[in-house]
Design an enzyme around this catalytic site. Structure first.
Site, PDB file in Angstrom:
ATOM      1  N   ASP A 173       0.855  -1.183   0.000  1.00 18.39           N
ATOM      2  CA  ASP A 173       0.000   0.000   0.000  1.00 18.39           C
ATOM      3  C   ASP A 173       0.891   1.233   0.000  1.00 18.39           C
ATOM      4  OD1 ASP A 173      -3.057   0.672   0.623  1.00 18.39           O
ATOM      5  OD2 ASP A 173      -1.800   2.121   1.678  1.00 18.39           O
ATOM      6  N   ASN A 181      -1.976  12.778  -4.221  1.00 19.99           N
ATOM      7  CA  ASN A 181      -3.027  13.256  -5.119  1.00 19.99           C
ATOM      8  C   ASN A 181      -3.475  14.674  -4.788  1.00 19.99           C
ATOM      9  OD1 ASN A 181      -3.464  11.181  -7.017  1.00 19.99           O
ATOM     10  ND2 ASN A 181      -4.622   9.976  -5.536  1.00 19.99           N
ATOM     11  N   ASP A 190      -1.036   9.041 -10.748  1.00 14.62           N
ATOM     12  CA  ASP A 190      -0.925   7.999 -11.775  1.00 14.62           C
ATOM     13  C   ASP A 190       0.537   7.655 -12.055  1.00 14.62           C
ATOM     14  OD1 ASP A 190      -3.647   7.926 -11.963  1.00 14.62           O
ATOM     15  OD2 ASP A 190      -3.780   9.029 -13.858  1.00 14.62           O
ATOM     16  N   ASP A 216      -4.444   2.130  -4.624  1.00 12.05           N
ATOM     17  CA  ASP A 216      -2.985   2.079  -4.478  1.00 12.05           C
ATOM     18  C   ASP A 216      -2.542   0.765  -3.850  1.00 12.05           C
ATOM     19  OD1 ASP A 216      -4.209   2.806  -2.086  1.00 12.05           O
ATOM     20  OD2 ASP A 216      -2.409   3.768  -1.328  1.00 12.05           O
TER      21      ASP A 216
END
Length: 307
Positions: A173, A181, A190, A216
């Site tokens: 993770d 983000n 991304d 993720d």
């Protein structure tokens, strides 16, 4: 009508010649975890089928030997040869030691791995590869997707329990992914996902299963005991830690991951073994501990023989 004009009209009305592509030999996987994969057979040395890491065509289903069979394209003919496998190589209902293949032959290696020998042109082959890719891979990272992982987990766990082998499930993770983000935008997110995928891809073995199961979260399924799982988890964690993601605004972003691993050490009785859900939940608990302990670390939970 002038001769010149006649020649032009004749040229324009002439039918367009069809593009004829050469038909090439392929093996199409019809069952198992690699269903739909298409393998081009090439002139020259034999290509080996089996579960071993060094095999040219990997068929990692239960019952397939490490070096199970070989195919050789020579003089326009393809010969299939059993390599002394434990469960045999079959064409139709006949067990064979060596046989020249005919277009459309159905092949079985081991207990339940089915293939088909066929001729196809590159256009047809490309369509087949696209179908497989869309079904079992996710587009952003081109890693295997959740559907592939779930099928692989159920099959690998059943095989491990039948043969008394250890199986490890590693959950990865990305640390503080929401912050990435929110601070740098979804394009940077991304980029981070693709960078982590590439790092993990370069670090796993050929026989391991790697997938992105959503958001993720990434998973690795490996035939490894406790020591092997610890080594693999730490190796992959360091590989991600050393990766830098370039930002459109300039500079680069450092990424880390937390890793939770579960190792099943159950006996060789499938009915007494752990379920795939228990293995996943154990890995998830270990991942949670890694997050609480400060992130960018590995935690492992071992599942012993069920009560």
């Amino acid at each position: 009508m002038s001769e010149h004009r006649k020649r032009i009209e004749t040229t324009l009305s002439a039918p367009t010649p069809k593009l004829v592509l050469p038909r090439l030999p392929f093996l199409l996987v019809l069952s198992g975890r690699r269903v739909g994969e298409l393998h081009r057979l090439r002139e020259g040395p034999e290509q080996v089928l089996g579960r071993g890491e060094s095999c040219d065509i990997l068929i990692d289903d239960d019952g397939v030997s490490r070096r199970h069979a070989s195919v050789r394209l020579e003089g326009g003919q393809v010969t299939l040869t059993d390599l002394g496998s434990h469960n045999g190589t079959w064409i139709g209902q006949e067990k064979i030691s060596s046989r020249v293949l005919a277009d459309g032959d159905r092949i079985r290696v081991g207990i339940s791995a089915d293939l088909k020998f066929t001729y196809a042109d590159e256009l047809e082959a490309g369509v087949q590869r696209d179908l497989v890719s869309s079904a079992y891979r996710e587009p952003l990272t081109n890693l295997h997707n959740r559907r592939y992982f779930q099928e692989a987990l159920e099959a690998e766990l059943a095989a491990a329990q039948r043969h008394g082998r250890a199986l490890s499930l590693l959950l990865f993770d990305i640390d503080q992914f929401k912050v990435v983000n929110d601070t740098h935008g979804h394009a940077a997110g991304d980029t981070a996902l693709r960078a982590v995928a590439a790092s993990l891809q370069s670090g796993v073995r050929r026989e391991d299963h790697l997938a992105r199961t959503g958001g993720d979260e990434f998973v690795v399924l490996a035939e490894a005991d406790l020591e092997g799982a610890q080594t693999l988890a730490e190796h992959l964690r360091r590989a991600v830690e050393s990766t830098l993601c370039p930002l459109l605004s300039g500079g680069a972003l450092s990424i880390t991951t937390s890793v939770g691993a579960a190792v099943s050490l159950g006996p060789a009785q499938e009915e007494r073994g752990h379920t795939h859900q228990q293995l996943y939940e154990a890995a998830d608990r270990a991942l949670y501990r890694a997050k609480r302990a400060g992130r960018n670390r590995c935690e492992i939970e071992t599942l012993g023989p069920p009560a």
